[in-house]
Design a protein around this motif. Structure first.
Motif, mmCIF file in Angstrom:
data_model
loop_
_atom_site.group_PDB
_atom_site.id
_atom_site.type_symbol
_atom_site.label_atom_id
_atom_site.label_comp_id
_atom_site.label_asym_id
_atom_site.label_seq_id
_atom_site.Cartn_x
_atom_site.Cartn_y
_atom_site.Cartn_z
ATOM 1 N N TYR A 1 5.041 5.408 -8.013
ATOM 2 C CA TYR A 1 5.668 4.146 -7.633
ATOM 3 C C TYR A 1 4.775 3.007 -8.105
ATOM 4 O O TYR A 1 3.567 3.007 -7.838
ATOM 5 N N GLU A 2 5.366 2.029 -8.803
ATOM 6 C CA GLU A 2 4.593 0.920 -9.361
ATOM 7 C C GLU A 2 4.326 -0.148 -8.302
ATOM 8 O O GLU A 2 4.947 -0.166 -7.247
ATOM 9 N N ARG A 3 3.381 -1.035 -8.632
ATOM 10 C CA ARG A 3 3.098 -2.239 -7.833
ATOM 11 C C ARG A 3 2.570 -1.932 -6.428
ATOM 12 O O ARG A 3 2.746 -2.722 -5.509
ATOM 13 N N PHE A 4 1.978 -0.775 -6.228
ATOM 14 C CA PHE A 4 1.341 -0.447 -4.957
ATOM 15 C C PHE A 4 -0.133 -0.142 -5.179
ATOM 16 O O PHE A 4 -0.506 0.444 -6.202
ATOM 17 N N GLU A 5 -0.960 -0.528 -4.218
ATOM 18 C CA GLU A 5 -2.297 0.040 -4.155
ATOM 19 C C GLU A 5 -2.138 1.470 -3.638
ATOM 20 O O GLU A 5 -1.481 1.676 -2.616
ATOM 21 N N LYS A 6 -2.736 2.429 -4.317
ATOM 22 C CA LYS A 6 -2.453 3.832 -3.987
ATOM 23 C C LYS A 6 -3.658 4.511 -3.347
ATOM 24 O O LYS A 6 -4.788 4.377 -3.826
ATOM 25 N N PHE A 7 -3.380 5.224 -2.263
ATOM 26 C CA PHE A 7 -4.414 5.963 -1.552
ATOM 27 C C PHE A 7 -3.932 7.398 -1.371
ATOM 28 O O PHE A 7 -2.858 7.633 -0.787
ATOM 29 N N HIS A 8 -4.707 8.337 -1.886
ATOM 30 C CA HIS A 8 -4.343 9.747 -1.807
ATOM 31 C C HIS A 8 -4.795 10.323 -0.468
ATOM 32 O O HIS A 8 -5.987 10.279 -0.140
ATOM 33 N N ILE A 9 -3.850 10.841 0.320
ATOM 34 C CA ILE A 9 -4.189 11.521 1.565
ATOM 35 C C ILE A 9 -4.437 12.981 1.209
ATOM 36 O O ILE A 9 -3.514 13.748 0.943
ATOM 37 N N ASP A 10 -5.703 13.356 1.170
ATOM 38 C CA ASP A 10 -6.096 14.653 0.631
ATOM 39 C C ASP A 10 -6.263 15.674 1.747
ATOM 40 O O ASP A 10 -6.221 15.358 2.931
ATOM 41 N N LEU A 11 -6.494 16.920 1.322
ATOM 42 C CA LEU A 11 -6.764 17.990 2.268
ATOM 43 C C LEU A 11 -8.073 17.735 2.998
ATOM 44 O O LEU A 11 -9.014 17.153 2.452
ATOM 45 N N LEU A 12 -8.151 18.196 4.233
ATOM 46 C CA LEU A 12 -9.378 18.082 5.002
ATOM 47 C C LEU A 12 -10.445 19.018 4.432
ATOM 48 O O LEU A 12 -10.132 20.024 3.799
ATOM 49 N N ILE B 1 0.842 -1.200 0.000
ATOM 50 C CA ILE B 1 0.000 0.000 0.000
ATOM 51 C C ILE B 1 0.874 1.244 0.000
ATOM 52 O O ILE B 1 1.876 1.315 0.732
ATOM 53 N N LEU B 2 0.505 2.231 -0.809
ATOM 54 C CA LEU B 2 1.211 3.515 -0.853
ATOM 55 C C LEU B 2 0.238 4.631 -0.468
ATOM 56 O O LEU B 2 -0.810 4.803 -1.085
ATOM 57 N N LEU B 3 0.593 5.368 0.593
ATOM 58 C CA LEU B 3 -0.139 6.577 0.952
ATOM 59 C C LEU B 3 0.637 7.763 0.393
ATOM 60 O O LEU B 3 1.818 7.929 0.716
ATOM 61 N N TYR B 4 -0.002 8.573 -0.457
ATOM 62 C CA TYR B 4 0.714 9.720 -1.019
ATOM 63 C C TYR B 4 -0.095 11.001 -0.811
ATOM 64 O O TYR B 4 -1.318 10.995 -0.745
ATOM 65 N N GLY B 5 0.632 12.086 -0.708
ATOM 66 C CA GLY B 5 0.017 13.397 -0.495
ATOM 67 C C GLY B 5 1.108 14.403 -0.200
ATOM 68 O O GLY B 5 2.276 14.044 -0.005
ATOM 69 N N MET B 6 0.767 15.676 -0.143
ATOM 70 C CA MET B 6 1.793 16.715 -0.036
ATOM 71 C C MET B 6 2.448 16.725 1.344
ATOM 72 O O MET B 6 1.958 16.115 2.295
ATOM 73 N N GLY B 7 3.593 17.380 1.429
ATOM 74 C CA GLY B 7 4.388 17.423 2.657
ATOM 75 C C GLY B 7 3.613 17.979 3.831
ATOM 76 O O GLY B 7 2.973 19.020 3.723
ATOM 77 N N GLY B 8 3.684 17.268 4.971
ATOM 78 C CA GLY B 8 3.073 17.758 6.194
ATOM 79 C C GLY B 8 1.599 17.455 6.330
ATOM 80 O O GLY B 8 0.967 17.894 7.285
ATOM 81 N N ILE B 9 1.027 16.697 5.398
ATOM 82 C CA ILE B 9 -0.414 16.462 5.422
ATOM 83 C C ILE B 9 -0.800 15.409 6.468
ATOM 84 O O ILE B 9 -1.955 15.321 6.875
ATOM 85 N N GLY B 10 0.176 14.573 6.908
ATOM 86 C CA GLY B 10 -0.102 13.634 7.986
ATOM 87 C C GLY B 10 0.006 12.171 7.614
ATOM 88 O O GLY B 10 -0.552 11.312 8.286
ATOM 89 N N LYS B 11 0.755 11.843 6.551
ATOM 90 C CA LYS B 11 0.876 10.450 6.091
ATOM 91 C C LYS B 11 1.552 9.568 7.140
ATOM 92 O O LYS B 11 1.032 8.516 7.516
#
Length: 441
Positions: free
Chosen positions: A130-141, A8-18
C-alpha cells in the motif's frame, strides 16, 4: 502520533496481533490527555475500503450519510471523504486491508482519495503493498518472548523449571513463534490440566506443526490447519465446541456478551458461565471496542479471531458429517429466523429502520453461514448426503431471498452449482431447484 498528519501501516501475517496492538494503543491514548483525538472512526476494510464504510451504519450516521445506502447515483466514497474532511482531531483506523491481489488493488485505488485528509490514519494488513503509508512490520516474537507468552497463559507452570523451559522451547518451534498459537497452546495446558512435556508429546502425536506463511485460501499446512489441530486437542467439552461452531457463524465480528447469549438462545446456553469459561480458554476473545468519540466510555466486546473462525469452520466441516451436519445447519436456520424476527420491529424499545435490522443480521452471521453451506455442498460427493446438503442450502437461499440478501444468496449458489450438476446430474430435482433459485435472483 502527537503532532502533524501521519498515515501508518502495520503489516504482518494473519493472527500475529496487528489489530490487538492498535486497539491496545488507542485504548491507552484515550486515557492519556496528551493525545487530543476528538473523534475515532474504526472501519473493517476486509472486503474493500468503501464497503467497510457502507456496512458500518453507526459510522454513516455519525457522518450524516445514512442516505447513501439508498443512493444509487452518488459517488459514495467521495462523499464519505468530504465528510471526514470536516472532522477535526480525527483518528481513522482502517483495519484488515485486503491482501489478495484483486481486492488489494481495488482498495489501493480507493485509498488515493484519502491522501489529503487532515487526520491520522492507522491501517493494518497482511500485505505491505500500500502506497503513501509509513510501514511497520509486525514480526514474529523472539523465542524468549514466546516462552514468556506461553508461561503467561499457562497456569500449570508456576516456576521457570529448566526441564519445562526446554519443552516450551520445543513447543515454540512447532508453533512457529506465532502469537495466536502460542497463546492458545498455553491455554491448552491449563484446560487439559497437563504440563508442557505432556503437551509436547500430544502435539507430536497429532503431528502438529505450523507453516508461518500467510495462509492463502487453498494452502495446506497453514495457520488455519494448525489451529484446527489445536482445536481438536484443546480440552474443550463437546458443548463448548458446539458453541464455538455457532459463534464462528458471527464472522469474527465484535459483539456484546448479551448479543452472543441472545444469538445462541436460552435452549442452547442455559448458563452464561460456559461463555465465561470459553473466554478464559482463549478461543473466545475479549476486546475493547474503541468509542467513536474520545469522551465516550469504551465498551467490552467479544469475538472469535478471524484466523480462529476459519480454523473452527474447517474443523466443523471435517467433524460434522452427513445427517449430523444437516441437523446442525437446520437448527441454525431456525435460530436465524428467530433472531431476525426479534430485530424486525424493536430493539431496546425503539423502532428500528430497515437498514439497521439488516445490518444486525448481515454483519453477525449470514456470510459465514453461507460459507458453511457452500463448503458442505462442494466437499460432498456421496449422492444421498449431497442431496441433503443441497436441499438445506436451498432452504437457506430462499430465506435470504425473502429478506433481500441477494448478493449472499447469489454468491453461495454460484460457488456450488457446478459441483451439484456434476455429481447429481442436471435432471436431479435438487439441481433443478438450485438453478431455479439462481435464475430467480
Amino acid at each position: 502520533m502527537q503532532n502533524g498528519q501521519r498515515h501508518i501501516l502495520l503489516y504482518g501475517m494473519g493472527g500475529i496481533g496487528k489489530t490487538e496492538l492498535v486497539s491496545y494503543c488507542v485504548h491507552r491514548w484515550n486515557r492519556d490527555s496528551y493525545f487530543k483525538f476528538n473523534s475515532i472512526v474504526h472501519i473493517d476494510c476486509s472486503i474493500d475500503v468503501e464497503t467497510g464504510f457502507l456496512t458500518s451504519y453507526s459510522v454513516l450516521e455519525q457522518l450524516g450519510l445514512s442516505r447513501l445506502l439508498e443512493d444509487k447515483t452518488t459517488n459514495k466514497l467521495d462523499e464519505i471523504i468530504q465528510s471526514l474532511n470536516h472532522i477535526t482531531g480525527l483518528l481513522l483506523i482502517l483495519d484488515n486491508l485486503p491482501w489478495q491481489e484483486d481486492l488489494l488493488n481495488k482498495s489501493s485505488n480507493q485509498l488515493r482519495g484519502f491522501k489529503t485528509l487532515p487526520c491520522h490514519i492507522i491501517a493494518t494488513s497482511r500485505s505491505q503493498d500500500y502506497e503513501r503509508f509509513e510501514k511497520f512490520h509486525i514480526d514474529l516474537l523472539s523465542i524468549e518472548h514466546c516462552v514468556d507468552l506461553f508461561l503467561k497463559h499457562s497456569e500449570t507452570v508456576k516456576e521457570r523449571e529448566t526441564d519445562f523451559l526446554n519443552d516450551i522451547k520445543e513447543i515454540v518451534k512447532l508453533a512457529g513463534r506465532h502469537t495466536l498459537t502460542i497463546q492458545l497452546l498455553g491455554k491448552t495446558t491449563y484446560w487439559k490440566n497437563c504440563n508442557p512435556y505432556e503437551l509436547l508429546e500430544l502435539l507430536k502425536k497429532y503431528q502438529f506443526h505450523i507453516d508461518t506463511k500467510v495462509p492463502y485460501e487453498d494452502s495446506r499446512d497453514s495457520v488455519n490447519n494448525a489451529l484446527g489441530k489445536i482445536f481438536s486437542l484443546s480440552g474443550l467439552t463437546v458443548e463448548q465446541k458446539e458453541i464455538l461452531y455457532s459463534l464462528s457463524l458471527m464472522e469474527s465480528k465484535e459483539v456484546t456478551f448479551d448479543t452472543i447469549a441472545e444469538w445462541l438462545g436460552q435452549d442452547f446456553v442455559t448458563d452464561k458461565s460456559i461463555l465465561v469459561s470459553l473466554l478464559n480458554s482463549g478461543w473466545l476473545q475479549k476486546s475493547v471496542l474503541i468509542s467513536e468519540t474520545a469522551n465516550k466510555k469504551n465498551i467490552q466486546f467479544y469475538k472469535l479471531h478471524e484466523v480462529v473462525g476459519h480454523a473452527i469452520h474447517s474443523e466443523f466441516i471435517n467433524t460434522y458429517l452427513s445427517d449430523k451436519r444437516a441437523d446442525f445447519l437446520y437448527s441454525i436456520i431456525v435460530r436465524l429466523k428467530s433472531y431476525y424476527s426479534k430485530f424486525d420491529t424493536h430493539k431496546n424499545g425503539l423502532q428500528l429502520t430497515k437498514q439497521q435490522r439488516k445490518e444486525q443480521l448481515v454483519n453477525a452471521c449470514l456470510p459465514a453461514l453461507a460459507s458453511y453451506f457452500a463448503s458442505s455442498v462442494c466437499l460432498t460427493e456421496e449422492l444421498k448426503t449431497l442431496e441433503i446438503f443441497t436441499r438445506k442450502m436451498n432452504e437457506f437461499i430462499i430465506f435470504c431471498q425473502k429478506q433481500g440478501f441477494y448478493t449472499i444468496a447469489e454468491n453461495t449458489l454460484e460457488k456450488s452449482i457446478s459441483h451439484i450438476e456434476k455429481h447429481l446430474s442436471n435432471s436431479n430435482m435438487n439441481y433443478i431447484n438450485t438453478l431455479a433459485n439462481l435464475a430467480n435472483i
